[in-house]
Each structure stands twice: as structure tokens, then as C-alpha cells.
Design a protein around this motif. Structure first.
Motif, PDB file in Angstrom:
ATOM      1  N   ILE A 105     -12.188  -1.051 -40.020  1.00 45.58           N
ATOM      2  CA  ILE A 105     -12.884   0.190 -39.714  1.00 45.58           C
ATOM      3  C   ILE A 105     -13.311   0.118 -38.255  1.00 45.58           C
ATOM      4  CG2 ILE A 105     -15.125  -0.695 -40.511  1.00 45.58           C
ATOM      5  CD1 ILE A 105     -15.740   2.190 -41.444  1.00 45.58           C
ATOM      6  N   TRP A 106     -13.221   1.247 -37.542  1.00 50.34           N
ATOM      7  CA  TRP A 106     -13.519   1.222 -36.112  1.00 50.34           C
ATOM      8  C   TRP A 106     -13.984   2.589 -35.650  1.00 50.34           C
ATOM      9  CZ3 TRP A 106      -8.639   1.146 -38.188  1.00 50.34           C
ATOM     10  CH2 TRP A 106      -7.784   2.212 -37.862  1.00 50.34           C
ATOM     11  N   PHE A 107     -14.600   2.601 -34.463  1.00 44.10           N
ATOM     12  CA  PHE A 107     -14.897   3.863 -33.816  1.00 44.10           C
ATOM     13  C   PHE A 107     -14.489   3.747 -32.360  1.00 44.10           C
ATOM     14  CE2 PHE A 107     -18.582   2.135 -31.701  1.00 44.10           C
ATOM     15  CZ  PHE A 107     -18.805   3.012 -30.634  1.00 44.10           C
ATOM     16  N   LEU A 108     -14.088   4.871 -31.769  1.00 47.56           N
ATOM     17  CA  LEU A 108     -13.653   4.910 -30.374  1.00 47.56           C
ATOM     18  C   LEU A 108     -14.309   6.092 -29.686  1.00 47.56           C
ATOM     19  CD1 LEU A 108      -9.846   4.222 -30.935  1.00 47.56           C
ATOM     20  CD2 LEU A 108     -11.441   2.663 -29.808  1.00 47.56           C
ATOM     21  N   LEU A 109     -14.670   5.906 -28.436  1.00 41.01           N
ATOM     22  CA  LEU A 109     -15.230   6.957 -27.604  1.00 41.01           C
ATOM     23  C   LEU A 109     -14.210   7.318 -26.541  1.00 41.01           C
ATOM     24  CD1 LEU A 109     -17.749   8.681 -26.951  1.00 41.01           C
ATOM     25  CD2 LEU A 109     -18.450   6.862 -25.390  1.00 41.01           C
ATOM     26  N   GLN A 110     -13.824   8.581 -26.483  1.00 39.69           N
ATOM     27  CA  GLN A 110     -12.812   9.031 -25.534  1.00 39.69           C
ATOM     28  C   GLN A 110     -13.469   9.281 -24.186  1.00 39.69           C
ATOM     29  OE1 GLN A 110     -10.019  11.823 -27.093  1.00 39.69           O
ATOM     30  NE2 GLN A 110      -9.522  12.675 -25.078  1.00 39.69           N
ATOM     31  N   LEU A 111     -13.142   8.427 -23.202  1.00 36.63           N
ATOM     32  CA  LEU A 111     -13.729   8.550 -21.872  1.00 36.63           C
ATOM     33  C   LEU A 111     -12.970   9.541 -21.004  1.00 36.63           C
ATOM     34  CD1 LEU A 111     -14.584   4.826 -21.069  1.00 36.63           C
ATOM     35  CD2 LEU A 111     -15.987   6.556 -22.194  1.00 36.63           C
ATOM     36  N   SER A 112     -11.676   9.706 -21.269  1.00 34.73           N
ATOM     37  CA  SER A 112     -10.848  10.670 -20.552  1.00 34.73           C
ATOM     38  C   SER A 112      -9.687  11.050 -21.453  1.00 34.73           C
ATOM     39  CB  SER A 112     -10.341  10.073 -19.230  1.00 34.73           C
ATOM     40  OG  SER A 112      -9.384   9.056 -19.475  1.00 34.73           O
ATOM     41  N   ASP A 113      -8.754  11.835 -20.943  1.00 30.06           N
ATOM     42  CA  ASP A 113      -7.602  12.237 -21.746  1.00 30.06           C
ATOM     43  C   ASP A 113      -6.759  11.047 -22.173  1.00 30.06           C
ATOM     44  OD1 ASP A 113      -8.321  14.869 -21.567  1.00 30.06           O
ATOM     45  OD2 ASP A 113      -6.978  15.327 -19.887  1.00 30.06           O
ATOM     46  N   ARG A 114      -6.837   9.944 -21.413  1.00 28.60           N
ATOM     47  CA  ARG A 114      -5.961   8.798 -21.686  1.00 28.60           C
ATOM     48  C   ARG A 114      -6.688   7.501 -22.012  1.00 28.60           C
ATOM     49  NH1 ARG A 114      -0.572   9.055 -17.838  1.00 28.60           N
ATOM     50  NH2 ARG A 114      -0.094  11.253 -18.179  1.00 28.60           N
ATOM     51  N   VAL A 115      -7.981   7.426 -21.798  1.00 27.99           N
ATOM     52  CA  VAL A 115      -8.716   6.165 -21.961  1.00 27.99           C
ATOM     53  C   VAL A 115      -9.740   6.296 -23.080  1.00 27.99           C
ATOM     54  CG1 VAL A 115     -10.244   4.488 -20.866  1.00 27.99           C
ATOM     55  CG2 VAL A 115      -8.398   5.538 -19.541  1.00 27.99           C
ATOM     56  N   ARG A 116      -9.737   5.309 -23.994  1.00 32.43           N
ATOM     57  CA  ARG A 116     -10.725   5.234 -25.069  1.00 32.43           C
ATOM     58  C   ARG A 116     -11.214   3.793 -25.201  1.00 32.43           C
ATOM     59  NH1 ARG A 116      -8.813   8.261 -30.433  1.00 32.43           N
ATOM     60  NH2 ARG A 116      -7.375   6.510 -30.509  1.00 32.43           N
ATOM     61  N   VAL A 117     -12.477   3.640 -25.511  1.00 31.58           N
ATOM     62  CA  VAL A 117     -13.068   2.322 -25.757  1.00 31.58           C
ATOM     63  C   VAL A 117     -13.896   2.403 -27.028  1.00 31.58           C
ATOM     64  CG1 VAL A 117     -13.128   1.640 -23.332  1.00 31.58           C
ATOM     65  CG2 VAL A 117     -15.089   2.824 -24.329  1.00 31.58           C
ATOM     66  N   GLY A 118     -14.125   1.273 -27.657  1.00 30.79           N
ATOM     67  CA  GLY A 118     -14.929   1.272 -28.870  1.00 30.79           C
ATOM     68  C   GLY A 118     -15.029  -0.103 -29.485  1.00 30.79           C
ATOM     69  N   SER A 119     -15.349  -0.142 -30.753  1.00 30.01           N
ATOM     70  CA  SER A 119     -15.529  -1.412 -31.465  1.00 30.01           C
ATOM     71  C   SER A 119     -15.220  -1.203 -32.934  1.00 30.01           C
ATOM     72  CB  SER A 119     -16.958  -1.939 -31.289  1.00 30.01           C
ATOM     73  OG  SER A 119     -17.888  -1.018 -31.828  1.00 30.01           O
TER      74      SER A 119
END
Length: 242
Positions: free
Chosen positions: A68-82
Motif C-alpha cells: 500500500i502506498w501514497f504519492l504526491l504529484q509535484l508536477s506533470d511528470r514527478v511524484r514522490v511518496g511512501s
């Protein structure tokens, strides 16, 4: 090595605590993965002048894990999360020593249960558009594996305690990192399906004990166990955009 663990923990904690910025899209994912691995327990024990090599190569007795994970979209192409990977009961099957054994056809592997394995990871990914609804994914994962002792490993800990060694029963931790490549297909604005391949290097520190046991005279005691794992993971999952 301790610095690597502390930095990884800090990065994962930062991702977990990261608030969504205005206009940023948050994605929650759920999936499963199949894996296989090449692993080795690097182990040694010393009691007085007697030293014992306890190392052996092994593979995992299981091959499935849930994520299970979540991601935060920083731009149209970049996502980070845990996220979190749950492997359940983690146990080893001893590999046949082909260097010292001519025939492995009748080899019966020994099973050793370590306990429950959970991995807390951070993820960075870069999306490469192929079509308006299909992206290739390039990224990396890093984090902290946590092993909750059980089975044979718990018995080993109890045996060391009974012998007078100052061994803790707490969960064992380590570090993990590796590249991630994959693909993502958007079904609509809120639902997507993805597949991933991760090649992950992982180490867990099981015993790191050095002390003198008893008195009159005291006996030098040392025990060091570390797992080293190269794991190949193939996962599929569903993501929901909030």
C-alpha cells in the motif's frame, strides 16, 4: 551503515508528514507483488578462543507480498511518496553448496523462520508520456525493513539470553534501496493501473553483540549476523487519485 539507516528513516518520515500543496494531486495505491531473491546470512560466533562460521546462502520460502502506498504529484511528470510492503512470515530455505557437493538432486533444504517482515519505503518516480493515458515510469525506492523476531530466530535470541549474552528481543532493522521501472495506464481521471519491476538490495542486522560473559574469569563473546538480499520484485496495483 548507521548513518544510512538514519538518513533513510528521516526521508521516509518526511514523505509521510508531507502536506499536499495547493493544486497537488494525491494518489493512493494498493497492489501485490511476486518476488524471488538471492540471499546470504553472513554470520560468525566467538566464545573464548573458539570461532564458528555460521554463514549460509538461501532463498526465501515465500514469493508473494502485499503493498500500500501514497504519492504526491509535484508536477506533470514527478511524484514522490511512501508506502509499506508486507511479506508476512519470512523464512529461508538453504541452498545446496555446489562447490562442496557433487550432486544436489537429493538435497533437502533446511527451513529457518526469521519472523514477520515489513518494509517501510520512500519512492521517487519520473513519468515519461507515451500516449495521453499511458506512461513509462522511472524511479527509485529506498527505506527501512523491519523484522519482528519469531520462530527459529526468536528461539535463537532466547538461547543467547539464557547463556548470559545481552541480546535484545526488539525488532531488527536495516536498509533497502534499488531502481524501479514500470508502466501506468489511466482508465479515467481518478483510476489507474500500474505494473512495476524493482531490483532491490536489502540488509538487516540481526545480531551485533560483543561482550564478556561471566566473571572469574570472564569469557569473550561475540556474535554477528547480517542478511544480504538481492531481490527481484514484479508488482501490479491499482491507484486512486483523490
Amino acid at each position: 551503515m548507521r548513518l544510512v539507516q538514519l538518513c533513510t528513516c528521516a526521508l521516509v518520515a518526511a514523505f509521510v508528514a508531507m502536506p499536499a500543496s495547493a493544486g497537488a494531486q494525491t494518489v493512493v495505491g494498493l497492489g501485490a507483488k511476486a518476488f524471488f531473491e538471492d540471499s546470504k546470512l553472513n554470520g560468525e560466533q566467538q566464545i573464548a578462543v573458539l570461532e564458528t562460521d555460521e554463514s549460509y546462502e538461501y532463498k526465501s520460502d515465500g514469493f508473494l507480498a502485499g503493498s500500500i502506498w501514497f504519492l504526491l504529484q509535484l508536477s506533470d511528470r514527478v511524484r514522490v511518496g511512501s508506502g509499506v510492503d508486507y511479506f508476512g512470515t519470512y523464512a529461508s530455505l538453504t541452498k545446496c553448496d555446489r562447490q562442496n557437493r557433487d550432486d544436489c538432486s537429493d538435497f533437502e533444504p533446511d527451513r529457518y523462520e526469521f519472523g514477520k517482515l515489513v518494509e517501510f519505503f520512500g519512492r521517487f518516480e519520473y513519468h515519461v508520456p507515451v500516449t495521453p493515458t499511458f506512461n513509462l515510469l522511472l524511479g527509485t525506492v529506498f527505506g527501512v525493513p523491519v523484522l519482528f523476531p519469531g520462530g527459529d530466530f526468536r528461539e535463537e535470541i532466547d538461547a543467547q539470553k539464557e547463556s548470559g549474552a545481552a541480546v535484545l528481543s526488539l525488532p531488527r532493522i536495516g536498509y533497502l534501496l534499488g531502481p524501479n521501472i514500470g508502466a501506468r495506464w489511466e482508465y479515467n481521471d481518478h483510476l489507474a493501473v500500474r505494473g512495476d519491476m524493482i531490483i532491490k538490495w536489502e540488509q538487516i542486522f540481526l545480531f551485533r553483540t560483543r561482550q564478556n560473559i561471566g566473571s572469574d574469569p570472564a569469557i569473550a563473546y561475540r556474535k554477528k549476523w547480517t542478511t544480504g538480499t538481492l531481490r527481484y520484485e514484479f508488482g501490479v496495483g491499482v491507484e486512486v487519485s483523490l
